[in-house]
Design an enzyme around this catalytic site. Structure first.
Site, PDB file in Angstrom:
ATOM      1  N   CYS A 167       0.844  -1.192   0.000  1.00  0.00           N
ATOM      2  CA  CYS A 167       0.000   0.000   0.000  1.00  0.00           C
ATOM      3  C   CYS A 167       0.887   1.253   0.000  1.00  0.00           C
ATOM      4  O   CYS A 167       1.814   1.374   0.815  1.00  0.00           O
ATOM      5  CB  CYS A 167      -0.892  -0.026   1.238  1.00  0.00           C
ATOM      6  N   GLU A 168       0.604   2.164  -0.907  1.00  0.00           N
ATOM      7  CA  GLU A 168       1.438   3.363  -1.003  1.00  0.00           C
ATOM      8  C   GLU A 168       1.166   4.351   0.125  1.00  0.00           C
ATOM      9  O   GLU A 168       1.941   5.297   0.314  1.00  0.00           O
ATOM     10  CB  GLU A 168       1.208   4.058  -2.347  1.00  0.00           C
ATOM     11  N   HIS A 169       0.097   4.142   0.882  1.00  0.00           N
ATOM     12  CA  HIS A 169      -0.229   5.065   1.968  1.00  0.00           C
ATOM     13  C   HIS A 169       0.513   4.737   3.261  1.00  0.00           C
ATOM     14  O   HIS A 169       0.881   5.643   4.007  1.00  0.00           O
ATOM     15  CB  HIS A 169      -1.739   5.051   2.227  1.00  0.00           C
ATOM     16  N   HIS A 170       0.690   3.437   3.536  1.00  0.00           N
ATOM     17  CA  HIS A 170       1.341   3.040   4.785  1.00  0.00           C
ATOM     18  C   HIS A 170       2.546   2.128   4.573  1.00  0.00           C
ATOM     19  O   HIS A 170       3.198   1.730   5.532  1.00  0.00           O
ATOM     20  CB  HIS A 170       0.338   2.316   5.700  1.00  0.00           C
ATOM     21  N   GLN A 203      -4.855  -0.717  -4.933  1.00  0.00           N
ATOM     22  CA  GLN A 203      -5.431  -1.827  -5.693  1.00  0.00           C
ATOM     23  C   GLN A 203      -6.190  -1.317  -6.920  1.00  0.00           C
ATOM     24  O   GLN A 203      -6.151  -1.943  -7.989  1.00  0.00           O
ATOM     25  CB  GLN A 203      -6.364  -2.643  -4.794  1.00  0.00           C
ATOM     26  N   HIS A 243      -5.860  -6.400   2.638  1.00  0.00           N
ATOM     27  CA  HIS A 243      -4.924  -5.324   2.939  1.00  0.00           C
ATOM     28  C   HIS A 243      -4.546  -5.365   4.415  1.00  0.00           C
ATOM     29  O   HIS A 243      -5.404  -5.208   5.291  1.00  0.00           O
ATOM     30  CB  HIS A 243      -5.558  -3.969   2.597  1.00  0.00           C
ATOM     31  N   CYS A 279      -2.947  -3.164   5.950  1.00  0.00           N
ATOM     32  CA  CYS A 279      -3.100  -1.851   6.585  1.00  0.00           C
ATOM     33  C   CYS A 279      -4.471  -1.734   7.237  1.00  0.00           C
ATOM     34  O   CYS A 279      -4.676  -0.907   8.119  1.00  0.00           O
ATOM     35  CB  CYS A 279      -2.897  -0.730   5.561  1.00  0.00           C
TER      36      CYS A 279
END
Length: 269
Positions: A157-160, A198, A226, A228
């Site tokens: 995940c590019e956020h976390h 995704q 996920h 996250c």
């Protein structure tokens, strides 16, 4: 044997040539208005390399990156840290987490993490489009759908920067021929092995297949869990997310979507 150039003489020649250029350009300003003379003076300063706020230095030209390398923004590709810098960053994170990177169990961890990142994020160095360039045309007139399902993948995940993993299912109606089945799995890896969402990953796979193979239609489904969402935040494990992309025949004909979904789910009955 060549004589060594006299650096003093060379500097004098350069200065003399510069003065001559100034004199020539100033002579051209005869008869100009005061504003025009000021503009000319500024131009002379620019020519001589002045670096004031109004006339910044011109940055040296940099040869463009090959097309296959431009999948990463140029400023990122040109400014990639060294391995030593990456390992130092891991040590910083270890200290921030509250541990001692010099203790026995963590001494080699920075090197291991950097080596693992080379594989985990190897998709940045893969050209997904090139993977589909070879097409097999001798398929004995086959024109029905080709479906490859249950392609496992692991992404982050590019956020976390926390993993998400699952299965991808791809179907397409060939036009000029078929592509090697393993190539479709490699296309999934090319996009999965990057920092991702995704939704974006699903669209990228469909875009690549549609652009290179130019099928009558293609369908992509990605289902994933996920971490996250499982490890942090609401901490709900076992929740799956499904994303789809339909192109061409699959987008215009709902019955083809039903057929695709039926084939994907038939093994789970």
């Amino acid at each position: 044997m060549y004589a060594k150039p006299d650096s003093t003489t060379m500097k004098a020649r350069v200065a003399k040539a510069g003065d001559a250029m100034d004199a020539a350009l100033k002579s051209l300003s005869y008869g100009m208005s005061d504003d025009e003379r000021r503009m000319s003076a500024n131009g002379l300063e620019g020519i001589r390399g002045a670096n004031d706020a109004g006339h910044p230095e011109i940055a040296p030209e940099i040869a463009p990156l090959p097309e296959s390398a431009q999948r990463v923004p140029n400023e990122v590709a040109l400014g990639r840290p060294s391995r030593q810098e990456a390992e130092a960053a891991v040590r910083t994170l270890l200290r921030w987490a509250g541990d001692d990177p010099t203790r026995e169990g963590l001494i080699d961890t920075p090197a291991r993490v950097v080596k693992a990142y080379e594989q985990i994020f190897g998709g940045y160095r893969m050209d997904a489009e090139a993977l589909l360039e070879r097409v097999f045309e001798e398929v004995e007139g086959y024109s029905d759908a080709v479906l490859v399902r249950d392609i496992p993948f692991y992404s982050h995940c590019e956020h976390h920067m926390v993993p998400f993993m699952g299965l991808a299912h791809i179907a397409y109606y060939p036009t000029k021929g078929v592509v090697g089945l393993s190539k479709l799995a490699r296309v999934v890896d090319a996009f999965a092995r990057r920092l991702q969402t995704q939704e974006t990953m699903t669209a990228q796979i469909a875009d690549t297949i549609e652009s290179i193979l130019q099928p009558r239609g293609c369908a992509v489904m990605v289902e994933a869990e996920h971490l996250c969402m499982a490890m942090r935040g609401v901490q709900k494990a076992g929740v799956s997310t499904i994303t789809t992309q339909f192109r061409g025949l699959y987008k215009t004909d709902p019955s083809e979507q039903v057929r695709f979904l039926t084939l994907v789910r038939s093994q789970k009955a």
